[in-house]
Write a protein that holds these residues in place. Structure first.
Motif, PDB file in Angstrom:
ATOM      1  N   VAL A 337       0.850  -1.188   0.000  1.00 47.80           N
ATOM      2  CA  VAL A 337       0.000   0.000   0.000  1.00 47.80           C
ATOM      3  C   VAL A 337       0.889   1.242   0.000  1.00 47.80           C
ATOM      4  N   ARG A 338       0.605   2.152  -0.905  1.00 45.98           N
ATOM      5  CA  ARG A 338       1.395   3.380  -1.028  1.00 45.98           C
ATOM      6  C   ARG A 338       0.968   4.400   0.031  1.00 45.98           C
ATOM      7  N   LEU A 339       1.958   4.894   0.775  1.00 45.86           N
ATOM      8  CA  LEU A 339       1.693   5.963   1.741  1.00 45.86           C
ATOM      9  C   LEU A 339       1.826   7.344   1.107  1.00 45.86           C
ATOM     10  N   GLY A 340       2.686   7.462   0.134  1.00 45.17           N
ATOM     11  CA  GLY A 340       2.915   8.742  -0.526  1.00 45.17           C
ATOM     12  C   GLY A 340       4.210   8.697  -1.295  1.00 45.17           C
ATOM     13  N   GLY A 341       4.555   9.817  -1.907  1.00 41.42           N
ATOM     14  CA  GLY A 341       5.774   9.860  -2.699  1.00 41.42           C
ATOM     15  C   GLY A 341       6.346  11.261  -2.781  1.00 41.42           C
ATOM     16  N   LEU A 342       7.622  11.317  -3.123  1.00 38.81           N
ATOM     17  CA  LEU A 342       8.316  12.588  -3.298  1.00 38.81           C
ATOM     18  C   LEU A 342       8.594  12.756  -4.786  1.00 38.81           C
ATOM     19  N   PRO A 343       7.893  13.687  -5.462  1.00 48.27           N
ATOM     20  CA  PRO A 343       8.083  13.844  -6.911  1.00 48.27           C
ATOM     21  C   PRO A 343       9.353  14.601  -7.240  1.00 48.27           C
ATOM     22  N   SER A 344       9.903  14.284  -8.381  1.00 46.58           N
ATOM     23  CA  SER A 344      11.064  15.008  -8.881  1.00 46.58           C
ATOM     24  C   SER A 344      10.627  16.349  -9.462  1.00 46.58           C
ATOM     25  N   PRO A 345      11.564  17.239  -9.738  1.00 41.82           N
ATOM     26  CA  PRO A 345      11.236  18.397 -10.575  1.00 41.82           C
ATOM     27  C   PRO A 345      10.773  17.914 -11.941  1.00 41.82           C
ATOM     28  N   PRO A 346      10.127  18.765 -12.729  1.00 43.70           N
ATOM     29  CA  PRO A 346       9.698  18.330 -14.069  1.00 43.70           C
ATOM     30  C   PRO A 346      10.893  17.956 -14.934  1.00 43.70           C
ATOM     31  N   LEU A 347      10.632  17.085 -15.894  1.00 45.16           N
ATOM     32  CA  LEU A 347      11.703  16.559 -16.730  1.00 45.16           C
ATOM     33  C   LEU A 347      12.490  17.666 -17.416  1.00 45.16           C
ATOM     34  N   HIS A 348      11.821  18.732 -17.841  1.00 49.20           N
ATOM     35  CA  HIS A 348      12.574  19.783 -18.543  1.00 49.20           C
ATOM     36  C   HIS A 348      13.645  20.398 -17.649  1.00 49.20           C
ATOM     37  N   ALA A 349      13.384  20.464 -16.331  1.00 52.25           N
ATOM     38  CA  ALA A 349      14.392  20.983 -15.405  1.00 52.25           C
ATOM     39  C   ALA A 349      15.549  19.996 -15.255  1.00 52.25           C
ATOM     40  N   LEU A 350      15.250  18.701 -15.242  1.00 53.51           N
ATOM     41  CA  LEU A 350      16.300  17.688 -15.134  1.00 53.51           C
ATOM     42  C   LEU A 350      17.174  17.675 -16.389  1.00 53.51           C
ATOM     43  N   VAL A 351      16.547  17.781 -17.551  1.00 58.93           N
ATOM     44  CA  VAL A 351      17.292  17.797 -18.806  1.00 58.93           C
ATOM     45  C   VAL A 351      18.181  19.033 -18.884  1.00 58.93           C
ATOM     46  N   SER A 352      17.686  20.143 -18.373  1.00 62.80           N
ATOM     47  CA  SER A 352      18.481  21.371 -18.380  1.00 62.80           C
ATOM     48  C   SER A 352      19.734  21.218 -17.527  1.00 62.80           C
ATOM     49  N   VAL A 353      19.595  20.640 -16.333  1.00 65.41           N
ATOM     50  CA  VAL A 353      20.767  20.391 -15.487  1.00 65.41           C
ATOM     51  C   VAL A 353      21.725  19.432 -16.194  1.00 65.41           C
ATOM     52  N   MET A 354      21.189  18.381 -16.766  1.00 63.36           N
ATOM     53  CA  MET A 354      22.013  17.388 -17.448  1.00 63.36           C
ATOM     54  C   MET A 354      22.844  18.004 -18.561  1.00 63.36           C
ATOM     55  N   ASN A 355      22.213  18.795 -19.433  1.00 59.84           N
ATOM     56  CA  ASN A 355      22.924  19.327 -20.588  1.00 59.84           C
ATOM     57  C   ASN A 355      23.796  20.532 -20.247  1.00 59.84           C
ATOM     58  N   ARG A 356      23.285  21.413 -19.408  1.00 59.25           N
ATOM     59  CA  ARG A 356      24.049  22.634 -19.120  1.00 59.25           C
ATOM     60  C   ARG A 356      25.297  22.334 -18.294  1.00 59.25           C
ATOM     61  N   GLU A 357      25.180  21.415 -17.332  1.00 66.05           N
ATOM     62  CA  GLU A 357      26.320  21.101 -16.468  1.00 66.05           C
ATOM     63  C   GLU A 357      26.998  19.791 -16.845  1.00 66.05           C
ATOM     64  N   SER A 358      26.444  19.092 -17.816  1.00 67.09           N
ATOM     65  CA  SER A 358      27.000  17.833 -18.323  1.00 67.09           C
ATOM     66  C   SER A 358      27.171  16.813 -17.213  1.00 67.09           C
ATOM     67  N   ILE A 359      26.100  16.528 -16.491  1.00 62.12           N
ATOM     68  CA  ILE A 359      26.158  15.613 -15.359  1.00 62.12           C
ATOM     69  C   ILE A 359      25.789  14.199 -15.824  1.00 62.12           C
ATOM     70  N   ASN A 360      26.739  13.307 -15.728  1.00 59.17           N
ATOM     71  CA  ASN A 360      26.529  11.938 -16.201  1.00 59.17           C
ATOM     72  C   ASN A 360      25.457  11.206 -15.405  1.00 59.17           C
ATOM     73  N   HIS A 361      25.397  11.446 -14.097  1.00 58.95           N
ATOM     74  CA  HIS A 361      24.408  10.782 -13.249  1.00 58.95           C
ATOM     75  C   HIS A 361      22.995  11.058 -13.756  1.00 58.95           C
ATOM     76  N   TYR A 362      22.692  12.299 -14.084  1.00 56.69           N
ATOM     77  CA  TYR A 362      21.367  12.636 -14.610  1.00 56.69           C
ATOM     78  C   TYR A 362      21.124  11.898 -15.921  1.00 56.69           C
ATOM     79  N   ALA A 363      22.126  11.891 -16.798  1.00 61.75           N
ATOM     80  CA  ALA A 363      21.943  11.263 -18.102  1.00 61.75           C
ATOM     81  C   ALA A 363      21.671   9.771 -17.988  1.00 61.75           C
ATOM     82  N   GLU A 364      22.417   9.082 -17.127  1.00 69.21           N
ATOM     83  CA  GLU A 364      22.239   7.636 -17.021  1.00 69.21           C
ATOM     84  C   GLU A 364      20.845   7.281 -16.501  1.00 69.21           C
TER      85      GLU A 364
END
Length: 522
Positions: A337-364
């Protein structure tokens, strides 16, 4: 193997070289933007090297013929050795302005992240969020006791970290998850805290990641349940008297065992080393001066899921929730039974961090999430991601599936390959896609932001050219967009494979500035 720990050093390197890391630990000063340490051949070897070619100079061609001639001359004179693959097209008019070995498969380095961004935005849309969920089995009694286990189910959120949270504390993500439990009225978990990272395959190191990478934060392990980019801080401080020292994880975690063999000695210095045993236990050795302030070091986590669940267990205890059991790892049962969840920022924000800072962890993590969504019958993996990407390129972009091979989602793997034509084709498709705006916005801007902030200043490319960089010991690449002087939008891919990297980068910058100053003149 043991390595000396060193204090964290800030760097402008885009692959998070500001972090110190390790299963042992590696000095951040050795890191590069795409994640490969530089090797200095030494002054004697440099004296024997041929004289460098003159730095290329940007031009302002006034016809397509002149542009082609100028770019060709820059490539001919710009480097002493190595191979080039280049393609420039007009997105506005649909014609090819320049091509040099555009169908030769080459190492892309971090321009591979363009493919990851595109398939994820296509699969999910720019506003999608990944949710790290808390679930339970067994009944919840009226007094708040769970007669069963508590599950932390990862959804491959790369941003389960302080970056997007307030306060920006290492414990912020797990504290937020613990509040979900406490707010549900739960006071006692009689069972275990279970880490569920089964959304992705269990392999933490993609094919083609060199062994020498693995002590560094740009090559942190890949897991569907990840915390703080799978880096943990080791805090070392002197005890009150000579003898043993205080060594702690930050955030505290019961998912990683640690053996402390650090001593407090006279003085104010520190000499500390660490290594990880095959069973995952971390051993920290060395000495810290009695008059030393607390020292902090970053460590690559070998088992991210257990590390995250262990930090969650400690956060529960801080929130007043008693936990009887231990940290385990397995899949969440279907009837949990799900108690709740912690959502991520929207994908466009994650992609922006990935490409602008070139973070491999985000990309993988983003790449495997797209693969998992495209093939719900198997966990997300680089292998299923490659199949998805090749299908996307053939069906959507109209480029041969064999024109790209993704051994990972970040470009760190030496097995990755792409052609310049595939990169330019992807850029053309992305420009027309419903998610074009966030894709464009995710790219660094010449002379202004992130990995391009110090490049092409005071040229027609400044504030105009926006593109993804790629850098390793043997690759310099740049792929993106620029608006020509006459207003048409150009898509380009410049890929160099070789060892004359500094001259290659100067050549790329001259070509980028030349595209910004180009006008057809018709």
């Amino acid at each position: 193997m043991t390595r000396s720990l060193q204090a964290p050093v800030r760097s402008n390197a885009a692959a998070r070289a500001r972090r110190l890391t390790s299963t042992a630990i590696l000095a951040a000063t050795t890191l590069l933007s795409a994640g490969v340490p530089l090797v200095d051949a030494g002054a004697q070897a440099r004296r024997r090297a041929p004289a460098p070619p003159p730095a290329p100079t940007a031009t302002t061609p006034r016809s397509a013929t002149a542009l082609s001639a100028d770019l060709g001359e820059m490539l001919r004179r710009g480097t002493r050795s190595g191979d080039w693959g280049v393609m420039v097209t007009s997105v506005t008019r649909g014609d090819t302005l320049f091509s040099r070995d555009a169908d030769v498969a080459m190492l892309p380095a971090s321009t591979m992240k363009l493919f990851t961004a595109a398939v994820a935005l296509e699969q999910f849309g720019p506003n999608h969020r990944f949710s790290t969920d808390v679930l339970h089995d067994g009944a919840i009694r009226e007094d708040g006791v769970i007669e069963g286990d508590l599950f932390l189910r990862g959804a491959g959120d790369p941003a389960l970290a302080p970056r997007f949270m307030s306060p920006r504390s290492p414990t912020a993500p797990v504290d937020a998850l613990a509040r979900i439990v406490a707010d549900a009225g739960i006071t006692h978990v009689r069972g275990n805290i279970v880490a569920d990272a089964t959304r992705f395959e269990s392999r933490g190191v993609p094919d083609g990641w060199q062994t020498r990478y693995l002590n560094a934060g740009y090559a942190a392990r890949v897991s569907a349940l990840s915390l703080n980019e799978n880096l943990v801080t080791i805090v070392v401080r002197p005890a009150g008297a000579l003898g043993s020292a205080v060594v702690e994880f930050e955030p505290a975690t019961s998912g990683v065992a640690m053996t402390n063999r650090v001593r407090t000695v006279p003085g104010s210095g520190a000499s500390v080393s660490a290594f990880t045993h095959p069973d995952g236990r971390v051993e920290v050795r060395g000495s810290v001066g009695r008059n030393s302030a607390a020292r902090r070091y970053m460590l690559v986590v070998e088992d991210p899921a257990r590390y995250t669940a262990g930090a969650f267990a400690e956060a529960l205890r801080r929130a007043g929730v008693q936990v009887d059991g231990a940290v385990q790892a397995r899949a969440t049962p279907d009837d949990a039974v799900r108690l709740g969840g912690l959502p991520s920022p929207p994908l466009h924000a994650l992609v922006s961090v990935m490409n602008r800072e070139s973070i491999n962890h985000y990309a993988e993590l983003i790449f495997r999430n797209a693969a998992s969504a495209a093939n719900t019958n198997s966990p997300g993996s680089a292998q299923t991601g490659n199949v998805m990407l090749q299908r996307f390129m053939a069906d959507n972009v109209g480029v041969s599936a064999n024109a790209v091979f993704a051994a990972d989602g970040s470009g760190l793997s030496v097995n990755d390959r792409t052609t310049p034509r595939a990169l330019v084709g992807l850029l053309g498709y992305a420009h027309r896609a419903p998610w074009s705006a966030p894709f464009h916005a995710s790219l660094p801007v010449a002379g202004e932001s992130e990995t391009l902030r110090n490049r092409m200043r005071n040229t027609p490319a400044e504030g105009n050219l926006h593109a993804k960089t790629g850098t390793t010991n043997t690759v310099i690449s740049l792929a993106g967009y620029v608006t020509a002087e006459n207003g048409e939008i150009l898509a380009f891919a410049f890929v160099y494979n070789g060892t004359d990297r500094w001259n290659a980068r100067a050549t790329i910058d001259a070509m980028g500035a030349t595209l910004g100053g180009f006008a057809r003149g018709e």
